[in-house]
Design a protein around this motif. Structure first.
Motif, PDB file in Angstrom:
ATOM      1  N   GLY A  87       0.829  -1.192   0.000  1.00  0.00           N
ATOM      2  CA  GLY A  87       0.000   0.000   0.000  1.00  0.00           C
ATOM      3  C   GLY A  87       0.865   1.243   0.000  1.00  0.00           C
ATOM      4  O   GLY A  87       1.289   1.726   1.043  1.00  0.00           O
ATOM      5  N   ALA A  88       1.173   1.742  -1.213  1.00  0.00           N
ATOM      6  CA  ALA A  88       1.972   2.967  -1.348  1.00  0.00           C
ATOM      7  C   ALA A  88       1.233   3.886  -2.305  1.00  0.00           C
ATOM      8  O   ALA A  88       0.484   3.422  -3.166  1.00  0.00           O
ATOM      9  CB  ALA A  88       3.358   2.643  -1.906  1.00  0.00           C
ATOM     10  N   VAL A  89       1.463   5.182  -2.136  1.00  0.00           N
ATOM     11  CA  VAL A  89       0.769   6.107  -3.035  1.00  0.00           C
ATOM     12  C   VAL A  89       1.605   7.349  -3.291  1.00  0.00           C
ATOM     13  O   VAL A  89       2.219   7.903  -2.381  1.00  0.00           O
ATOM     14  CB  VAL A  89      -0.642   6.452  -2.493  1.00  0.00           C
ATOM     15  CG1 VAL A  89      -0.602   7.182  -1.164  1.00  0.00           C
ATOM     16  CG2 VAL A  89      -1.447   7.253  -3.518  1.00  0.00           C
ATOM     17  N   ALA A  90       1.631   7.762  -4.568  1.00  0.00           N
ATOM     18  CA  ALA A  90       2.271   9.028  -4.936  1.00  0.00           C
ATOM     19  C   ALA A  90       1.163  10.049  -5.132  1.00  0.00           C
ATOM     20  O   ALA A  90       0.123   9.751  -5.741  1.00  0.00           O
ATOM     21  CB  ALA A  90       3.075   8.846  -6.214  1.00  0.00           C
ATOM     22  N   TYR A  91       1.382  11.248  -4.586  1.00  0.00           N
ATOM     23  CA  TYR A  91       0.400  12.331  -4.659  1.00  0.00           C
ATOM     24  C   TYR A  91       1.143  13.594  -5.069  1.00  0.00           C
ATOM     25  O   TYR A  91       2.288  13.803  -4.647  1.00  0.00           O
ATOM     26  CB  TYR A  91      -0.254  12.521  -3.279  1.00  0.00           C
ATOM     27  CG  TYR A  91      -0.992  13.838  -3.111  1.00  0.00           C
ATOM     28  CD1 TYR A  91      -2.269  14.017  -3.637  1.00  0.00           C
ATOM     29  CD2 TYR A  91      -0.409  14.911  -2.436  1.00  0.00           C
ATOM     30  CE1 TYR A  91      -2.949  15.224  -3.486  1.00  0.00           C
ATOM     31  CE2 TYR A  91      -1.076  16.124  -2.284  1.00  0.00           C
ATOM     32  CZ  TYR A  91      -2.342  16.271  -2.810  1.00  0.00           C
ATOM     33  OH  TYR A  91      -3.002  17.465  -2.669  1.00  0.00           O
ATOM     34  N   SER A  92       0.515  14.435  -5.874  1.00  0.00           N
ATOM     35  CA  SER A  92       1.199  15.667  -6.275  1.00  0.00           C
ATOM     36  C   SER A  92       0.233  16.832  -6.278  1.00  0.00           C
ATOM     37  O   SER A  92      -0.981  16.650  -6.325  1.00  0.00           O
ATOM     38  CB  SER A  92       1.808  15.510  -7.667  1.00  0.00           C
ATOM     39  OG  SER A  92       0.782  15.289  -8.603  1.00  0.00           O
ATOM     40  N   ALA A  93       0.801  18.052  -6.237  1.00  0.00           N
ATOM     41  CA  ALA A  93      -0.050  19.240  -6.207  1.00  0.00           C
ATOM     42  C   ALA A  93       0.610  20.380  -6.978  1.00  0.00           C
ATOM     43  O   ALA A  93       1.341  20.131  -7.935  1.00  0.00           O
ATOM     44  CB  ALA A  93      -0.352  19.613  -4.764  1.00  0.00           C
ATOM     45  N   THR A  94       0.377  21.624  -6.546  1.00  0.00           N
ATOM     46  CA  THR A  94       0.731  22.752  -7.419  1.00  0.00           C
ATOM     47  C   THR A  94       2.228  22.870  -7.707  1.00  0.00           C
ATOM     48  O   THR A  94       2.605  23.364  -8.763  1.00  0.00           O
ATOM     49  CB  THR A  94       0.230  24.095  -6.849  1.00  0.00           C
ATOM     50  OG1 THR A  94       0.786  24.287  -5.548  1.00  0.00           O
ATOM     51  CG2 THR A  94      -1.282  24.138  -6.770  1.00  0.00           C
ATOM     52  N   GLY A  95       3.072  22.422  -6.773  1.00  0.00           N
ATOM     53  CA  GLY A  95       4.515  22.510  -7.028  1.00  0.00           C
ATOM     54  C   GLY A  95       4.900  21.755  -8.285  1.00  0.00           C
ATOM     55  O   GLY A  95       5.829  22.140  -9.001  1.00  0.00           O
ATOM     56  N   GLY A 136       0.828  -1.631  -8.757  1.00  0.00           N
ATOM     57  CA  GLY A 136      -0.410  -2.297  -8.316  1.00  0.00           C
ATOM     58  C   GLY A 136      -1.173  -1.503  -7.274  1.00  0.00           C
ATOM     59  O   GLY A 136      -2.065  -2.028  -6.614  1.00  0.00           O
ATOM     60  N   ASN A 137      -0.835  -0.217  -7.134  1.00  0.00           N
ATOM     61  CA  ASN A 137      -1.472   0.588  -6.085  1.00  0.00           C
ATOM     62  C   ASN A 137      -2.660   1.419  -6.558  1.00  0.00           C
ATOM     63  O   ASN A 137      -3.259   2.129  -5.761  1.00  0.00           O
ATOM     64  CB  ASN A 137      -0.433   1.518  -5.445  1.00  0.00           C
ATOM     65  CG  ASN A 137       0.460   0.754  -4.483  1.00  0.00           C
ATOM     66  OD1 ASN A 137      -0.021   0.179  -3.517  1.00  0.00           O
ATOM     67  ND2 ASN A 137       1.757   0.727  -4.774  1.00  0.00           N
ATOM     68  N   LEU A 138      -2.985   1.320  -7.841  1.00  0.00           N
ATOM     69  CA  LEU A 138      -4.163   2.042  -8.314  1.00  0.00           C
ATOM     70  C   LEU A 138      -5.387   1.175  -8.011  1.00  0.00           C
ATOM     71  O   LEU A 138      -5.424  -0.001  -8.363  1.00  0.00           O
ATOM     72  CB  LEU A 138      -4.025   2.300  -9.823  1.00  0.00           C
ATOM     73  CG  LEU A 138      -4.956   3.343 -10.430  1.00  0.00           C
ATOM     74  CD1 LEU A 138      -4.742   4.714  -9.810  1.00  0.00           C
ATOM     75  CD2 LEU A 138      -4.734   3.434 -11.937  1.00  0.00           C
ATOM     76  N   GLY A 139      -6.366   1.777  -7.340  1.00  0.00           N
ATOM     77  CA  GLY A 139      -7.579   1.024  -7.010  1.00  0.00           C
ATOM     78  C   GLY A 139      -7.323  -0.078  -6.014  1.00  0.00           C
ATOM     79  O   GLY A 139      -7.942  -1.146  -6.083  1.00  0.00           O
ATOM     80  N   ARG A 140      -6.367   0.165  -5.081  1.00  0.00           N
ATOM     81  CA  ARG A 140      -6.090  -0.843  -4.053  1.00  0.00           C
ATOM     82  C   ARG A 140      -6.007  -0.133  -2.700  1.00  0.00           C
ATOM     83  O   ARG A 140      -5.492   0.988  -2.641  1.00  0.00           O
ATOM     84  CB  ARG A 140      -4.756  -1.517  -4.382  1.00  0.00           C
ATOM     85  CG  ARG A 140      -4.155  -2.302  -3.250  1.00  0.00           C
ATOM     86  CD  ARG A 140      -3.018  -3.149  -3.729  1.00  0.00           C
ATOM     87  NE  ARG A 140      -1.733  -2.637  -3.276  1.00  0.00           N
ATOM     88  CZ  ARG A 140      -0.573  -3.256  -3.488  1.00  0.00           C
ATOM     89  NH1 ARG A 140      -0.530  -4.383  -4.177  1.00  0.00           N
ATOM     90  NH2 ARG A 140       0.547  -2.744  -3.034  1.00  0.00           N
ATOM     91  N   PRO A 141      -6.509  -0.752  -1.627  1.00  0.00           N
ATOM     92  CA  PRO A 141      -6.414  -0.094  -0.316  1.00  0.00           C
ATOM     93  C   PRO A 141      -4.975   0.331  -0.017  1.00  0.00           C
ATOM     94  O   PRO A 141      -4.032  -0.407  -0.301  1.00  0.00           O
ATOM     95  CB  PRO A 141      -6.882  -1.179   0.661  1.00  0.00           C
ATOM     96  CG  PRO A 141      -7.757  -2.068  -0.150  1.00  0.00           C
ATOM     97  CD  PRO A 141      -7.173  -2.051  -1.550  1.00  0.00           C
ATOM     98  N   GLY A 142      -4.839   1.526   0.534  1.00  0.00           N
ATOM     99  CA  GLY A 142      -3.504   2.048   0.830  1.00  0.00           C
ATOM    100  C   GLY A 142      -2.868   2.746  -0.360  1.00  0.00           C
ATOM    101  O   GLY A 142      -1.788   3.318  -0.245  1.00  0.00           O
ATOM    102  N   GLY A 143      -3.523   2.667  -1.508  1.00  0.00           N
ATOM    103  CA  GLY A 143      -2.973   3.273  -2.721  1.00  0.00           C
ATOM    104  C   GLY A 143      -3.766   4.485  -3.157  1.00  0.00           C
ATOM    105  O   GLY A 143      -4.128   5.330  -2.348  1.00  0.00           O
ATOM    106  N   SER A 144      -4.058   4.526  -4.452  1.00  0.00           N
ATOM    107  CA  SER A 144      -4.727   5.669  -5.057  1.00  0.00           C
ATOM    108  C   SER A 144      -6.160   5.251  -5.389  1.00  0.00           C
ATOM    109  O   SER A 144      -6.364   4.263  -6.091  1.00  0.00           O
ATOM    110  CB  SER A 144      -3.954   6.022  -6.331  1.00  0.00           C
ATOM    111  OG  SER A 144      -4.287   7.281  -6.783  1.00  0.00           O
ATOM    112  N   LEU A 145      -7.142   5.996  -4.888  1.00  0.00           N
ATOM    113  CA  LEU A 145      -8.535   5.543  -4.965  1.00  0.00           C
ATOM    114  C   LEU A 145      -9.428   6.529  -5.709  1.00  0.00           C
ATOM    115  O   LEU A 145      -9.094   7.704  -5.841  1.00  0.00           O
ATOM    116  CB  LEU A 145      -9.096   5.366  -3.550  1.00  0.00           C
ATOM    117  CG  LEU A 145      -8.344   4.422  -2.613  1.00  0.00           C
ATOM    118  CD1 LEU A 145      -9.034   4.396  -1.241  1.00  0.00           C
ATOM    119  CD2 LEU A 145      -8.272   3.018  -3.206  1.00  0.00           C
ATOM    120  N   LYS A 146     -10.565   6.019  -6.162  1.00  0.00           N
ATOM    121  CA  LYS A 146     -11.617   6.886  -6.681  1.00  0.00           C
ATOM    122  C   LYS A 146     -12.846   6.673  -5.808  1.00  0.00           C
ATOM    123  O   LYS A 146     -13.627   5.752  -6.015  1.00  0.00           O
ATOM    124  CB  LYS A 146     -11.938   6.534  -8.141  1.00  0.00           C
ATOM    125  CG  LYS A 146     -12.962   7.473  -8.758  1.00  0.00           C
ATOM    126  CD  LYS A 146     -12.417   8.874  -8.834  1.00  0.00           C
ATOM    127  CE  LYS A 146     -13.424   9.869  -9.351  1.00  0.00           C
ATOM    128  NZ  LYS A 146     -12.877  11.240  -9.288  1.00  0.00           N
TER     129      LYS A 146
END
Ligand code: MGD
Ligand code: MGD
Ligand code: SF4
Ligand code: MO
Length: 718
Positions: free
Chosen positions: A298-306, A328-338
């Motif tokens: 369960g890892a996730v990369a997140y980004s914003a205005t920078g 494998g973290n898209l659509g997985r708990p602990g990852g990136s969700l919708k």
């Protein structure tokens, strides 16, 4: 105490619940955090400080018309009736359209409209019905790169994901300072201890930022001090290293993706050793992050205005999604969700348009209003005579878009400039008509920004107006509705003429969810949670290409020139001159873009300035002592401010806060006392300065020249 009413803050995405206490005369006496809110989270200091905005004697109260030419900085105004203002605005729009076509009338939509649940959709409908393609908004200064990337990679703008902060074991936080900004392009209940509690339960957090930011500490996580504008190379190197480690999730990729080879080809150009110098991050650190990220459950990369504003926002957003997908973290708990939300299934792209103008062709990708023409060519389109009127809906483009001097000169040439605002902002000062909008204590709303599948705790929240609007203030919704009528296009006021704030529109919208306003009123905190959805449903809901797969290397990235530009700029970065300075933006808890600039308690001491922060080593090289006057310049303009030494910055990087520069906003008495210098006098402006495909402006990593100024008497007196 006569009465208390629950409401919610509409300054930023969390939409924190507040309790408004009213006195016996029905006036708001205080605003305080609602500690009993069922969704959780507690309002920050800015929510309660909005009472000062609500009660501010400097507010616009009556429609006003400017009498003198816009070339004179200080406006002379007369109050006018709403009906007269609207009739005249409509008559002038109609005559411009008759003579020069619909594109002679441009619209700019500001940040507060994203929190205005009735006005934003109606504005888009009116702009659409008018037939103008000259749509501009804050989006090209904020996050439109993510929309362009989502269209290309997923086939829908709706593919915007949210990190599973509660369950993740590894958060890679790129170009965001959530302790200050409270996250963006997502909503999570406001909790200043969130990062600490994540770290405490064992999650690793790594910030990627040129500054050691407030979010980063021994208790949260370290900052990798990247050189501005080089995240795309860092992210590519991470993917390359993960591929080398053999950690691509082939099962997921086989089922969900196409063009994985194209992705691998792209990232193979940027191995860790090759990007270390350009990014300023050692190769072994990049490989360690790649190893830990791809190994975490369960890892996730997140980004914003920078990342968004750094010149490579589209490719950066793509690589962030790719990091989540290939591990494998898209659509997985602990990852990136919708998460679930209102109408979360945005449609697939229905139309890509090319807008022809006398200064060239520009992309626009949909008729809804999430993508826009590049704000930085607004002055060029006015100068060329394509645009003759600008209707500014709750924005302050003069200060929020790069290139103030050119914008100011161009705005002088407009036939018509109209602003609806709650304050006499710098742009309202210049406007032929400045119309007084209502604030969010004076109107009903639901939590528009976020409720479309961008919340970690998905919920719908509603607020009745806490008080009726005072003086001649009218809601943005009503203005758009009346303007539509005066223009002879269909308006919701045709059906419900007495609606003043779009209440009937909310009733109709909630009915589509089998909800009524009364149900929301009866719910604790006026909030109802959306049901949970299975994480893996993301693929069904957010992949809208006809082939049904995620495109890991869209052809548009080649045809639009993005790949070539990325490679060319890499080569340039390898040969950068010694001593080059780059300017980045820095939000603080004391501002919200420019919109809280007249709130006294947020502007005390240094907070009222927009200083230039510079690290000790650079200060020494430039001969600067703490507090010295400096001149900062670029080809676009120059500003004068004070320099303060701040060793959270990496050498070669200076920082300033945007949303200042109110010297010509004569009606803002608090902001006038310390108008500050405008960051946005400096960024590049004009054709060729925006990112292809997305139209995004470059606002971070701007190359600047910094020099010490001899202290003048004026400075010494300050
Ligand atoms: N207090 C406060 N809160 C706000 C706002 C505000 O003005 N004030 N604005 C609201 C709005 S409109 C938005 S969109 C959100 C924005 O939310 P965030 O994007 O989280 O906002 P920032 O705090 O500006 O964080 C951007 C970070 O990017 C870093 N940065 C700059 N250039 C680069 C670069 O090239 N690479 C990397 N990796 N980092 C870089 C900056 O140092 C900064 O820390 O905040 C919202 N919240
Ligand atoms: N250098 C630099 N520039 C930036 C950024 C940056 O990080 N660095 N960030 C960019 C980003 S992310 C954003 S979102 C933009 C913001 O850009 P803008 O939206 O253009 O700027 P604001 O200062 O938020 O101005 C909003 C105006 O709306 C008014 N207002 C407030 N509430 C209401 C309302 O309910 N109705 C109406 N009609 N008006 C209202 C306020 O008084 C204010 O004048 O700035 C962008 N510009
Ligand atoms: S976190 Fe944002 S929404 Fe919550 S109170 Fe602060 S400014 Fe308002
Ligand atoms: Mo923003």
């Amino acid at each position: 105490m006569a009465q208390e009413k629950t409401t919610f803050c509409r300054i930023c995405e969390p939409g924190c619940s507040l309790v408004a206490a009213l006195d016996d005369n029905g006036r708001v006496q205080s605003l305080r955090p609602n500690l009993d809110d069922p969704i959780g989270g507690v309002a920050c200091h800015k929510g309660p400080s909005y009472l000062a905005v609500h009660n501010d004697p400097d507010r616009l109260n009556w429609p006003r018309r400017r009498k003198n030419p816009r070339s004179e900085p200080r406006g002379q105004f007369v109050d006018v009736e709403w009906e007269d203002a609207i009739e005249e605005i409509a008559a002038r729009i109609k005559s411009l359209i008759a003579e020069h076509g619909p594109n002679s009338v441009a619209f700019f939509t500001g940040n507060p409209f994203a929190f205005n649940s009735t006005a934003f959709p109606l504005a888009q409908a009116v702009i659409g019905a008018l037939g103008t393609k000259m749509r501009f908004s804050v989006n090209t200064q904020d996050a439109v790169n993510r929309i362009a990337a989502a269209e290309a990679v997923f086939g829908t703008q709706g593919a915007q994901f949210v990190p599973d902060l509660e369950a993740t074991n590894y958060l890679l936080c790129v170009g965001s300072n959530p302790m200050v900004s409270r996250w963006t392009m997502m909503a999570t209940p406001n909790n200043p201890d969130l990062l600490k509690s994540m770290a405490k339960r064992g999650a690793k957090i790594v910030f990627v930022n040129p500054r050691v930011i407030e979010s980063s500490s021994e208790l949260t996580g370290e900052t990798l001090q990247i050189k501005p504008g080089t995240d795309v190379y860092f992210l590519a190197a991470l993917l390359e290293a993960i591929h080398q480690l053999g950690r691509f999730d082939h099962d997921v990729l086989e089922r969900r993706a196409i063009h994985v080879d194209g992705l691998i080809d792209f990232v193979s150009k940027y191995p860790a050793e090759a990007v270390a110098e350009v990014t300023g991050i050692p190769a072994e650190t990049i490989r360690l992050v790649a190893d830990e990220f791809s190994n975490a459950s369960g890892a996730v990369a997140y980004s914003a205005t920078g990342l968004n504003q750094s010149g490579h926002g589209v490719l950066g957003a793509w690589l962030i999604d790719m990091l989540n997908l290939v591990t494998g973290n898209l659509g997985r708990p602990g990852g990136s969700l919708k998460p679930a939300g209102l109408a979360f299934d945005l449609p697939a792209i229905v139309r890509r348009e090319v807008v022809h103008t006398s200064i060239g062709d520009f992309n626009l990708s949909d008729p809804i209003g999430y993508t826009n023409l590049p704000s930085v060519v607004l002055p060029d389109l006015i100068e060329a005579g394509d645009i003759r009127a600008l209707i500014n809906l709750g924005g302050n483009p003069l200060l929020s878009i790069g290139g103030e001097a050119r914008l100011r000169a161009a705005f002088e040439k407009l036939d018509l400039l109209v602003s609806i605002d709650i304050y006499p902002s710098a742009t309202a000062e210049m406007s032929d008509f400045a119309l007084p909008g209502v604030d969010w204590l004076e109107r009903p709303d639901f939590n528009y920004a976020g409720a479309f599948g961008m919340q970690t705790h998905p919920h719908l929240r509603y607020a009745d107006p806490v008080v009726s609007p005072t003086a001649g203030r009218r809601s943005d919704w009503w203005f758009m509705g009346r303007l539509a009528q005066a223009l002879g296009i269909s308006s919701p006021l045709d059906a419900v003429p007495e609606d003043k704030d779009g209440f009937s529109a909310l009733e109709a919208l909630f009915a589509t969810q089998d909800l009524t306003i009364d149900m929301l009123r009866a719910a604790p905190g006026n909030a109802i949670r959306f049901p949970d959805v299975p994480p893996e449903s993301l693929f069904e809901r957010c992949v809208k290409h006809p082939h049904g797969r995620i495109d890991c290397c869209p052809a548009e990235f080649v045809t639009s020139g993005l790949f070539q530009r990325c490679d060319e700029q890499f080569a340039e970065r390898l040969n950068e001159p010694e001593g080059l300075m780059r300017l980045i933006s820095r939000r603080t808890p004391h501002m919200h873009n420019g919109s809280l600039s007249n709130v006294e308690i947020l502007r005390s001491g240094r907070q009222g300035l927009a200083p230039l922060l510079v690290c000790g080593a650079d200060a020494q090289r430039l001969g600067l002592a703490d507090g010295d006057p400096v001149r900062v310049s670029t080809d676009s303009g120059e500003i004068e401010t004070r320099a303060f030494i701040d060793d959270t910055l990496r050498p070669g990087v200076v920082a300033m806060t945007h949303g200042f520069g109110h010297r010509h906003a004569y009606g803002l008495s608090v902001a006038q006392r310390s108008p500050g210098a405008n960051f946005n006098a400096l960024p590049p402006t004009g054709p060729g300065t925006f990112e292809p495909l997305s139209n995004m402006s470059l606002l971070s990593g701007v190359k600047v020249h910094v020099e010490r100024m001899p202290p003048t008497l004026e400075w010494l007196a300050q």
